[in-house]
Enzyme design. Structure first.
Site, PDB file in Angstrom:
ATOM      1  N   HIS A 100       0.834  -1.209   0.000  1.00 31.07           N
ATOM      2  CA  HIS A 100       0.000   0.000   0.000  1.00 31.07           C
ATOM      3  C   HIS A 100       0.875   1.268   0.000  1.00 31.07           C
ATOM      4  O   HIS A 100       0.731   2.143  -0.858  1.00 31.07           O
ATOM      5  CB  HIS A 100      -0.910  -0.031   1.238  1.00 31.07           C
ATOM      6  N   GLU A 101       1.786   1.336   0.944  1.00 29.29           N
ATOM      7  CA  GLU A 101       2.622   2.535   1.049  1.00 29.29           C
ATOM      8  C   GLU A 101       3.525   2.684  -0.173  1.00 29.29           C
ATOM      9  O   GLU A 101       3.821   3.800  -0.604  1.00 29.29           O
ATOM     10  CB  GLU A 101       3.442   2.524   2.346  1.00 29.29           C
ATOM     11  N   HIS A 152       1.668   4.595  -2.749  1.00 24.39           N
ATOM     12  CA  HIS A 152       1.761   6.045  -2.503  1.00 24.39           C
ATOM     13  C   HIS A 152       3.131   6.578  -2.928  1.00 24.39           C
ATOM     14  O   HIS A 152       3.244   7.628  -3.547  1.00 24.39           O
ATOM     15  CB  HIS A 152       1.587   6.333  -1.005  1.00 24.39           C
ATOM     16  N   GLU A 192      -4.914   7.653  -2.849  1.00 28.35           N
ATOM     17  CA  GLU A 192      -5.364   6.359  -2.341  1.00 28.35           C
ATOM     18  C   GLU A 192      -5.635   5.385  -3.490  1.00 28.35           C
ATOM     19  O   GLU A 192      -5.568   4.170  -3.309  1.00 28.35           O
ATOM     20  CB  GLU A 192      -6.607   6.524  -1.461  1.00 28.35           C
TER      21      GLU A 192
END
Lengths: 501, 501
Positions: free
Chosen positions: B266-267, B270, B296
Site C-alpha cells: 500500500h505505502e 503512494h 489512495e
C-alpha cells in the site's frame, strides 16, 4: 526582564527554530536520507540558512546587542541573560564581518570540497582534493583576517572559535610539554608492545550483539533514552536539537570488538553534557556545551579514564564474556584491560590509543599553523605530513588515504578544531584528579555505581551550559585554570604501570 | 517567465523550504525522536509554522496571485506556472480566511486532542475524548463556514480539500450504489466464510524476516531505494520531502503474516506516485499527488488489485514459502490467494478485507455528514456508530476502543478525509479496466515484470503532479470522469468467483 532583552526575544526564538531545523536536516542526512536526496534538500538548507542569517545579522539586532552589552556591564541583566548575550555577540561577530555572497560561496564550496575529499580518499589521490583544499584555505584565511583584532594572527582567530581560553601561546606550551614527555615514553612502550596480546579483539563479533551491548553500555553510563536515541552512521557523532533531544550515532565493525564499544562510550560522554544542561537554558544560545575543548573532555573522560579502567569493567566484564563466550571465555579481565590499553604507534588518529593520540593532534596543529602562516604550499602537504609522522610516531604512511586524507575536517574548512581533542584529554585528567579527591571513584565503579561521578560533572560542569567558559569552570572545580601537567602525569603513571617500565 | 511570477518566486521558495522542514520534523517525530522531545520541539515547529503563514499569507502575495490568475486566464503563463498558481490560490484561500490566533489555538488544540484520543482509546473511555472532540468540531465548523461559498454546506468545503472533484452529491450517489450492491453481496459471502481457511496467517512469523521480505516486496514493485527509505512507526504512512526523497514506514506484527506485507505494498503505491512526479515540478506546489482520492487509488491499486492477485504472487510465492517453510510448506499458492482475499465483516477499518472495506467508509461518511448538519450530539456518537455497524456489517462493537475511537483522524480535525479511501478504491478499478485493455497485465505479472504497469501509471497519472485534477486525469486516461460502476463490478466479479456464488 530588560526591555531590550524582551525586544530581542523574537529574534532569538526564530533563529533557534531555524538552527534546530538545520540540525535536524544534518542528523537526517547522516543517518537516514536516501542517496539522491542531498542535491535537492541542499536547496532547502540553503534557504533556511539564509533566513537564519537575515534573522540574526541586521541593524536591529546589532543595536540591541550593543545596548544589552551596556546593560550587562551595569549589571542590569540576570546571569542567564548575560550568558545569552555573550554567545549572541560571539555569533554576530563571526558572521557580520563576512560579506553574505562570500559566505554563500564558501558554503557551496565546502559541499563540493567535501565530496572531492571523499573521492580523493577513496581513490587515494591527493590531487583530486588539492585544488579545492587551496580554495578552502584561501577563504578561511580571508574570513579570519576580516575578524582578526589588531596584531592577532588568523590561526588564533580560528582556534578561539573552538576554545576561547587557549590560543597559540598556550597551545605551544601545552604541546611542547607533550612532546618532551610523551614522545620518549611512547618509544619505550613501543619496544615492549609484544608483551600485550590483543588478537582476541580482531575475531568475529556479531554486529547485532555489538549493537545490543553498546546500547547497554550507554545506558549503564547514564544515557537517558527518554531524552535521546542511538542511530548508525558512517562516523560516530553526537547532535542535539535541545537538552531533551540528544542523539548519538555509532559504527560497528565485525572484526573489531573495541571500536564500537569505545565510540559509544565517547559519544555518551558528549551526550551526558548536553542532556544535563539546566532546563533554564533549554533552547537558548547558552544551552549547549561551553567549548569544543570542554566537550571533548567529557567524551574522553568517559572513553579513556573511566572506560578503560579495570574498576569500570569489574562489574560488567562477565556480561561481555557472556555475549561472546566463543571469543572471550579464555580472556581474563586483566588480559582484557591490558588489551584495551595497549599502545603502539599507528597511522590513523581515530584508531589511535590513548598514549599516542596527542601526537596525532600535534602533527595537525603544527601543519595548520604553517598553513596559516603561509609557510607551506598545499602541494607539499602530503610530504610534510609524512615527515611529521616519521618524526613523532616513527612510522610513515604508505599512501595519502592513510595519511593527509584521513580526516574530514579540512574539507569543510574546520581549521583549529583538532587541538580540542588534546585539550579535552588534558581537561579530563585535570577534572579526574579533583574527582578522586572528593569521592572513592574506584569503589563506586566496582559497585557499578556511576551516579556520583555523573552528578559531580552535572553539578560542576554540565548544568552551566555556556554560562562559564573553560577556565572559569576549571577554576571553580579544580582551583586552577587549564594545567596540562595532570594529563602528562596521568599518562606517565598509567603507562609506566601497564608496561612495568 | 512572467514578471509577476518572478516576483512570487522568493515567497514560493521560502515557503517550500519551511514546509519541507515541517515535514522532516513530522517524519522524525513518528520514526525517531525520543519520548521527551515533543514538548520542546513543538515550540520549534510552531515558530516555523508561523513563519510559513507570514511568508504566504500577506498582501504582497495576495496581489501577485490576483495578477497571475488574470495572466493565466489570458494564457500568458506556462502550464507549470498555471498549476502552481492554482495550488497557491487554494492554499491561500484555505488559510487567509482563518484569523491567525484562531488558527494557532486550533493547532494547539489538535495536539492536546490527539493525546486525549490516544488515552481514551487505550483506556476504552470515550468521555476522555468527548470534550476535546466537541471543541475540534466547533472549530472545524467555524473554519468551514468562513470559507463556504454562498449556499455551500460546511462539510462540502471539507470534502473538497481532499478531493475537489467529488462533493456530497457525487458521494451520495457513489455510496448508495455501494450499499445497494455490496451489502447484500457481503451477506452472501459471510455465510460461506468457513469455506476459506486462514489459520496459517496467524502463526509465528519472525519480525526480522518480515522486514526483509517487505523490503524485497517494495523493491519488486518498484520502490527506488536511491530516492527513498523504509522505516518503522506505530502506523504505516508515506511522507515525501520532494520527489527524490520519499519515505514510507511499516509496522510488523509477529502473529500476522499479511499485515506488514499489504501495508508495505500500500505505502509503496503512494511512494511510486510521489517518486514519479516529473522533475520539472520538483519542490514546487504542483510537485505532489493531485488529491487524496487519487493518492489512495495508487496505494489501493497495488495493495488490492495487483497485490492480492494470483498472477502477482505466481513468480514470488516460493520465495515467501522459503522464508517461512515451517508455516507455509503445506499452503499452496491457491490456498494462499484465497486466504489473502477472505472476506468477513469485522470491526476495525484498517484490518478490513477489500469487500467489506467501503462499508466502514460509508459509516464514517454518514456520521460526518450528520455532525456537520448538526443532526447528532457528540455524546450520542458511540451509540450511532454501533447502530451503523450493526446495520451495514451485521456486528456491533463491544467497546468504544474498537468502535468510534479506533481511528486517529477526527482527533486532528480531519473530517472529510475518510471518503478518499473509497474514492481511491473506485478510481483504482476504473484505471485497471483501462490497463487490461492496453496491455496483457496478467502475463506481465506472471513473468514478474511490473515495469509496464508502473510506466503506464507514471506517464498517465504520476508525472503530472497537481497539473491535472482527478477528473481531468480520468478523462484523459479512461475517456470518462469518475465512475463507480467499475468498482462495483470489480468487487462483484472477484468475490462471486472466489466464493463460487
Amino acid at each position: 526582564m530588560s526591555k531590550a532583552f524582551e525586544e530581542l526575544m523574537p529574534y532569538l526564538d526564530k533563529s533557534m527554530a531555524l538552527q534546530t531545523a538545520r540540525s535536524l536536516f544534518e542528523w537526517d542526512e547522516q543517518t537516514m536520507a536516501p542517496f539522491e536526496a542531498a542535491d535537492y534538500t541542499s536547496k532547502v538548507i540553503g534557504i533556511i540558512s539564509d533566513e537564519y542569517m537575515k534573522c540574526l545579522i541586521n541593524d536591529d539586532v546589532r543595536k540591541l546587542i550593543k545596548k544589552l552589552k551596556d546593560e550587562a556591564r551595569q549589571d542590569k541583566l540576570t546571569d542567564k541573560e548575560k550568558a545569552i548575550i555573550k554567545e549572541l555577540d560571539k555569533t554576530f561577530e563571526q558572521l557580520e564581518s563576512i560579506p553574505p555572497d562570500e559566505y554563500r560561496a564558501f558554503n557551496e564550496l565546502t559541499s563540493i570540497s567535501n565530496r572531492a575529499w571523499a573521492k580523493a580518499k577513496k581513490d587515494n589521490d591527493y590531487q583530486v582534493f588539492a585544488p579545492h583544499f587551496k580554495k578552502i584555505i584561501e577563504y578561511k584565511k580571508k574570513f579570519a583576517s576580516y575578524r582578526a583584532k589588531k596584531g592577532q594572527s588568523p590561526y588564533e582567530v580560528l582556534l578561539k572559535d573552538y576554545e576561547e581560553c587557549l590560543g597559540i601561546k598556550e597551545l605551544d606550551i601545552f604541546f611542547d610539554k607533550i612532546k618532551q614527555e610523551i614522545v620518549p615514553l611512547l618509544k619505550q612502550v613501543s619496544k615492549k608492545s609484544d608483551t600485550i596480546d590483543k588478537t582476541y579483539n580482531f575475531l568475529n563479533y556479531d554486529i547485532d550483539k555489538q549493537k545490543e551491548f553498546c546500547k547497554y553500555l550507554s545506558g549503564y553510563i547514564g544515557f537517558d533514552f527518554n531524552k535521546g536515541v542511538i542511530a548508525q552512521s558512517a562516523h560516530p557523532f553526537t547532535l542535539q536539537l535541545h537538552n531533551h533531544d540528544v542523539r548519538i550515532t555509532n559504527k560497528y565493525i565485525e572484526n573489531n570488538l573495541e571500536s564500537a564499544m569505545f565510540s559509544i562510550i565517547h559519544e555518551t560522554g558528549h551526550a551526558l553534557y548536553e542532556m544535563n544542561i539546566d532546563d533554564s537554558l533549554t533552547q537558548t544560545l547558552a544551552g549547549t556545551g561551553t567549548s569544543m575543548g570542554m566537550h571533548e573532555s567529557q567524551s574522553r573522560f568517559y572513553e579513556n579514564i573511566i572506560g578503560r579502567s579495570k574498576a569500570f569493567w569489574t562489574p560488567i566484564y562477565d556480561k561481555l564474556v557472556d555475549t561472546y563466550p566463543e571469543n572471550l571465555k579464555n580472556i581474563t579481565l586483566d588480559h582484557f584491560i591490558k588489551g584495551i590499553n595497549k599502545s603502539e604507534p599507528s597511522l590513523i588518529r581515530t584508531e589511535a590509543d590513548e598514549l599516542s593520540y596527542p601526537l596525532h593532534i600535534i602533527i595537525r596543529y603544527e601543519i595548520e599553523k604553517m598553513i596559516f602562516a603561509d609557510e607551506v604550499d598545499v602541494d607539499k602537504l602530503p610530504e610534510l605530513w609524512n615527515e611529521k609522522y616519521q618524526e613523532y610516531l616513527g612510522i610513515t604512511p604508505t599512501n595519502d588515504a592513510d595519511g593527509i586524507l584521513q580526516d574530514t575536517h579540512w574539507s569543510f574548512g574546520e581549521f583549529g578544531y583538532f587541538p580540542s581533542y588534546a585539550i579535552g584529554s588534558a581537561i579530563a585528567s585535570q577534572l579526574y584528579a579533583k574527582i578522586v579527591e572528593v569521592m572513592p571513584v574506584e569503589e563506586y565503579l566496582e559497585e557499578g555505581n556511576l551516579t556520583p561521578i555523573r552528578e559531580f560533572l552535572r553539578d560542576n560542569i554540565h548544568k552551566y551550559g555556556t554560562s562559564k567558559n573553560t577556565n572559569q569552570l576549571l577554576k571553580d572545580v579544580t582551583d586552577e585554570e587549564f594545567n596540562a601537567d595532570y594529563y602528562v602525569n596521568y599518562l606517565k603513571d598509567k603507562y609506566e604501570k601497564l608496561y612495568e617500565l
